[in-house]
Design a protein around this motif. Structure first.
Motif, short mmCIF file in Angstrom:
data_model
loop_
_atom_site.label_atom_id
_atom_site.label_comp_id
_atom_site.label_asym_id
_atom_site.label_seq_id
_atom_site.Cartn_x
_atom_site.Cartn_y
_atom_site.Cartn_z
N LEU A 18 37.53 43.42 39.06
CA LEU A 18 38.89 43.57 38.50
C LEU A 18 39.88 42.77 39.35
O LEU A 18 40.69 42.00 38.81
CB LEU A 18 39.27 45.05 38.50
CG LEU A 18 40.77 45.40 38.41
CD1 LEU A 18 41.31 44.97 37.05
CD2 LEU A 18 41.00 46.89 38.63
N SER A 19 39.79 42.92 40.67
CA SER A 19 40.69 42.18 41.56
C SER A 19 40.38 40.68 41.54
O SER A 19 41.29 39.84 41.55
CB SER A 19 40.57 42.72 42.99
OG SER A 19 40.95 44.07 43.04
N ILE A 20 39.09 40.34 41.51
CA ILE A 20 38.70 38.93 41.54
C ILE A 20 39.19 38.20 40.29
O ILE A 20 39.82 37.13 40.38
CB ILE A 20 37.16 38.81 41.66
CG1 ILE A 20 36.71 39.36 43.02
CG2 ILE A 20 36.71 37.37 41.47
CD1 ILE A 20 35.20 39.49 43.14
N PHE A 21 38.92 38.76 39.12
CA PHE A 21 39.32 38.10 37.87
C PHE A 21 40.85 38.03 37.75
O PHE A 21 41.40 37.05 37.24
CB PHE A 21 38.73 38.84 36.66
CG PHE A 21 37.23 38.84 36.62
CD1 PHE A 21 36.51 37.75 37.07
CD2 PHE A 21 36.54 39.94 36.12
CE1 PHE A 21 35.11 37.74 37.04
CE2 PHE A 21 35.15 39.94 36.08
CZ PHE A 21 34.44 38.85 36.55
N THR A 22 41.53 39.10 38.19
CA THR A 22 42.99 39.09 38.15
C THR A 22 43.56 37.99 39.05
O THR A 22 44.48 37.25 38.65
CB THR A 22 43.55 40.46 38.60
OG1 THR A 22 43.05 41.49 37.75
CG2 THR A 22 45.07 40.48 38.55
N ALA A 23 42.99 37.86 40.25
CA ALA A 23 43.47 36.83 41.18
C ALA A 23 43.22 35.42 40.63
O ALA A 23 44.10 34.55 40.71
CB ALA A 23 42.77 37.00 42.52
N ILE A 24 42.04 35.21 40.04
CA ILE A 24 41.73 33.89 39.46
C ILE A 24 42.71 33.56 38.34
O ILE A 24 43.22 32.43 38.24
CB ILE A 24 40.27 33.86 38.94
CG1 ILE A 24 39.29 33.98 40.12
CG2 ILE A 24 40.01 32.58 38.16
CD1 ILE A 24 37.84 34.11 39.68
N ALA A 25 42.99 34.55 37.50
CA ALA A 25 43.93 34.32 36.38
C ALA A 25 45.33 33.96 36.88
O ALA A 25 45.98 33.05 36.36
CB ALA A 25 43.98 35.57 35.50
N LEU A 26 45.78 34.67 37.93
CA LEU A 26 47.11 34.39 38.48
C LEU A 26 47.16 33.02 39.16
O LEU A 26 48.13 32.27 39.01
CB LEU A 26 47.51 35.49 39.46
CG LEU A 26 47.83 36.85 38.84
CD1 LEU A 26 47.99 37.92 39.92
CD2 LEU A 26 49.10 36.76 37.99
N LEU A 27 46.11 32.69 39.92
CA LEU A 27 46.08 31.39 40.60
C LEU A 27 46.03 30.25 39.59
O LEU A 27 46.69 29.22 39.76
CB LEU A 27 44.86 31.33 41.53
CG LEU A 27 44.91 32.22 42.78
CD1 LEU A 27 43.56 32.26 43.48
CD2 LEU A 27 45.99 31.70 43.73
N TYR A 28 45.24 30.44 38.54
CA TYR A 28 45.09 29.38 37.53
C TYR A 28 46.39 29.15 36.76
O TYR A 28 46.79 28.01 36.52
CB TYR A 28 43.96 29.75 36.56
CG TYR A 28 43.86 28.83 35.38
CD1 TYR A 28 43.34 27.54 35.51
CD2 TYR A 28 44.28 29.23 34.11
CE1 TYR A 28 43.27 26.68 34.44
CE2 TYR A 28 44.21 28.39 33.03
CZ TYR A 28 43.69 27.12 33.19
OH TYR A 28 43.63 26.27 32.12
N SER A 29 47.04 30.25 36.39
CA SER A 29 48.23 30.13 35.54
C SER A 29 49.51 29.98 36.35
O SER A 29 50.57 29.66 35.78
CB SER A 29 48.36 31.36 34.64
OG SER A 29 48.60 32.52 35.42
N GLY A 30 49.43 30.23 37.66
CA GLY A 30 50.65 30.21 38.47
C GLY A 30 51.59 31.35 38.10
O GLY A 30 52.80 31.28 38.37
N GLY A 31 51.03 32.38 37.46
CA GLY A 31 51.84 33.53 37.06
C GLY A 31 52.71 33.26 35.84
O GLY A 31 53.57 34.08 35.50
#
Length: 345
Positions: free
Chosen positions: A152-165
């Motif tokens: 959950l934390s890993i996928f969330t972090a990847i999504a935020l890093l990829y999209s820049g939030g």
């Protein structure tokens, strides 16, 4: 869509024993054999009560809104059902969906990737994320709760890093990305979206697979008793891995449905997706201990949650009490499941 019987009288002795049961035991046996009956009755009773409180509840417009609002959670809950049937749980459903949604939306909006291909990539990412969960559960022998809490934390972090939030708006994406939000008028004020149709098709396919294929029977068997399943020749690890992959693919498809529903791909979406998907599954009659439950029960569970929220909202009940009502529903559903499971004893 049919229930998968988990108990049936096999001979005259069992039929005789069934006739000797008290009325309460008979009800217990029927509910055990047909897990969808109790959520169906709850939905019907809820519909009648909320219509009496406010006749607007039975209007085509209200039912349309309920269907559209529960579509995303119902789709997530279908994948969650597969995992819970194996006595597991997935806390990363929302994170997988957000990752798939942001990746496909960004590729289509700014990466020059055709919309249909971007959707397929999002679905593939969902499947890959599910495969990672499945590999960690089957190879490292870690509890699904711990594995998916970590991913959950890993996928969330990847999504935020990829999209820049940053969110991706619908107008920046090709039309096919928003196709699942297209409204289909049925009659009067009643309408559905293509996303709702997609969820119905998905539910019908998975209900058929679970009830009519050997893979579906193996899923129930592993959930009932993994060790006994292994002893009779079922490749338990392979079944578990396939369940997590199929669930991940479903979460990838849900990402497409969610884009059409919200008109945007946001890293802040699905804050309560994990809890809501589990809620729909449990209220729908699927046992948290595995081996018992149906897809149609899960769909009914999602509709019950939607009906309660909309019905209490129309009645002017505060948000806190709506949350309270859903919490009480969960406890009642789990208590009912415990009572029904005693029929085996």
């Amino acid at each position: 869509m049919t229930d998968t019987p988990t108990h049936a009288p096999a001979n005259a002795a069992e039929q005789f024993a069934l006739r000797r049961q008290s009325p309460g035991q008979r009800i217990q046996s029927v509910l055990h054999a047909h897990p969808s009956i109790s959520p169906f009755l709850v939905l019907v009773i809820s519909f009648i009560i909320f219509t009496i409180i406010n006749p607007r509840f039975a209007s085509g417009g209200t039912i349309s809104l309920i269907l559209q609002q529960v579509a995303v959670i119902a789709a997530l809950a279908i994948g969650q059902t597969l995992i819970i049937l194996t006595a597991g749980i997935d806390l990363s459903v929302g994170a997988i969906t957000i990752l798939a949604m942001l990746l496909s939306a960004n590729l289509a909006a700014t990466g020059g990737v055709p919309g249909f291909l971007a959707i397929l990539i999002g679905i593939a990412v969902g499947g890959a994320a599910g495969a990672l969960n499945g590999i960690l559960v089957t190879r490292l022998r870690l509890p699904p709760f711990i594995v998916t809490l970590g991913t959950l934390s890993i996928f969330t972090a990847i999504a935020l890093l990829y999209s820049g939030g940053q969110s991706v708006q619908a107008r920046a994406m090709p039309d096919i990305m928003n196709w699942t939000g297209k409204v289909i008028p049925i009659f009067g004020t009643f309408s559905i979206t293509t996303g709702v149709v997609l969820v119905i098709i998905l539910a019908a396919v998975m209900a058929f697979v679970l009830s009519q294929t050997s893979w579906g029977r193996h899923v129930y068997s592993v959930g009932n008793d993994a060790e006994a399943s292994r002893l009779v020749g079922i490749r338990v690890d392979r079944v578990l891995l396939s369940v997590y992959i199929v669930a991940g693919v479903i979460f990838g498809i849900t990402a497409w449905i969610a884009i059409g529903r919200a008109g945007t791909a946001s890293p802040n979406a699905f804050v309560d997706a994990n809890l809501e998907s589990i809620t729909a599954v449990v209220i729908g009659g699927t046992s948290l201990f595995g081996g018992r439950g149906t897809i149609i029960g899960t769909i009914l569970g999602a509709l019950i949650v939607g009906a309660f929220r909309f019905g209490l909202s129309l009645a002017g009940v505060d948000d806190q009490y709506r949350v309270l009502a859903v919490g009480i529903l969960i406890i009642i559903a789990v208590a009912l499941d415990q009572w029904i499971r005693k029929v085996k004893a």
